[in-house]
Design an enzyme around this catalytic site. Sequence first.
Site, PDB file in Angstrom:
ATOM      1  N   SER B 119       8.746  -1.282  -1.569  1.00 15.84           N
ATOM      2  CA  SER B 119       8.169  -0.771  -2.934  1.00 15.84           C
ATOM      3  C   SER B 119       9.361  -0.599  -3.571  1.00 15.84           C
ATOM      4  O   SER B 119       9.258  -0.483  -5.030  1.00 15.84           O
ATOM      5  CB  SER B 119       7.286   0.509  -2.564  1.00 15.84           C
ATOM      6  N   LYS B 156      10.294   6.671  -4.611  1.00 22.56           N
ATOM      7  CA  LYS B 156       9.822   6.130  -5.854  1.00 22.56           C
ATOM      8  C   LYS B 156      10.616   6.669  -6.866  1.00 22.56           C
ATOM      9  O   LYS B 156      11.419   7.511  -6.828  1.00 22.56           O
ATOM     10  CB  LYS B 156       8.207   6.617  -6.200  1.00 22.56           C
TER      11      LYS B 156
END
Lengths: 197, 197
Positions: B119, B156
Amino acid sequence: MSRELSPEMLQKRADTITSFSRTAGRMPTFSEIGALLGLRSKNAVAKLVRRLEAHGMLRRDAHGRLVLDRPARSLRLLGSVEAGFPSPAEEELADTLSLDDLLIKNPQASFLLKVSGDSMSGAGILPGDLVIVDRAQNAKNGDIVIAEIDGAWTMKYLKKEGDSVLLVAANARYRPIQPRQELKIAGVITGVVRKYQ
Amino acid sequence: MSRELSPEMLQKRADTITSFSRTAGRMPTFSEIGALLGLRSKNAVAKLVRRLEAHGMLRRDAHGRLVLDRPARSLRLLGSVEAGFPSPAEEELADTLSLDDLLIKNPQASFLLKVSGDSMSGAGILPGDLVIVDRAQNAKNGDIVIAEIDGAWTMKYLKKEGDSVLLVAANARYRPIQPRQELKIAGVITGVVRKYQ
DNA sequence: TTGTATGGTGAACGATCGTTCACTGTCAAG
DNA sequence: CTTGACAGTGAACGATCGTTCACCATACAA
């Protein structure tokens, strides 16, 4: 005399003290600190050490001896992010390691190089990253190497197919390079390091 | 009494001595070595240390003190790849630094985490990389953070816009996440480390 | 101008450092 | 059985450790 030692000055003195340990293999004695900082009185050193200890810049044991805070520099290696965040109990079980020990196999033959250009961005090596180059290591097929092509040094994948050798970037905008003559390889990339902030 | 100490026994004793330094932050004194090994005489320790030093298992300085033989592995930081490869003369001028010192600001509050999942591959953080997580640091807009979303931990980008908070991946295949309720941030990524081979 | 907090000096101190010496006990080779 | 080599004991030694005390010099605040 300046009224009070600034935090910057304190930090600088702490760095002088700790840097001694890097070459000596142990923390300096109070007398040695005095010599390092130009203080002729051990009492001045004692006062300084107390302040640095209060600021967390130095550590001492129960006997008053200075100790390296390098053991704390070794990091706990925990599990992976998506395996769920580790509990404190797991932390204790995990190994601790030093990044230096982890990344550098041949300290004498290794050095750092700052990356500029995006030719290896596809391999997760971005401009501004530091790569660890090992001169002593033999370059194998698939390694990322520092190589000389037509007088200029670049970082590329090394692709060997039989007798032919190719230098390939990890970015579609760059074409593979076929060395015209002899290929000079300065070293193999053994690690990448990126620092934020 | 066994006639003579075997090399294995010597090594074991050397390991006992050096392992002391890992927790204490310094090498033990002769008295402490005696306590560690069950020797009541400092003379026995002195004889042992002389033998271990002759075998290269320990190191001492000019004052007879034991010193760590783990010199901080410092690397030379050279120029950038495409600025031309540095000459030996330049190497001498460049600073040397330790990766631990470079990457870790708060040793006690930091740990390593192995990355799984892609990610953040757009930010040059690939599966298998190690990220350095600093618990003590405040998360700012744009930082890469370890955060808890709906009971699972992820890595993230943290995007703050006014009062709203968004977690954004560096990969188009993942959608930005709007935390439903309170956002738990475990730490800020301060560095990335990748090791080849 | 005076008072005061701060950085540093210099000397004395008890404690602990590593070194050294004479000695004991034990195993193995001759 | 004797002898020598070796591991360890125990005490004494000078050197150096970190601590502490009284004192000086300077810069800032009142």
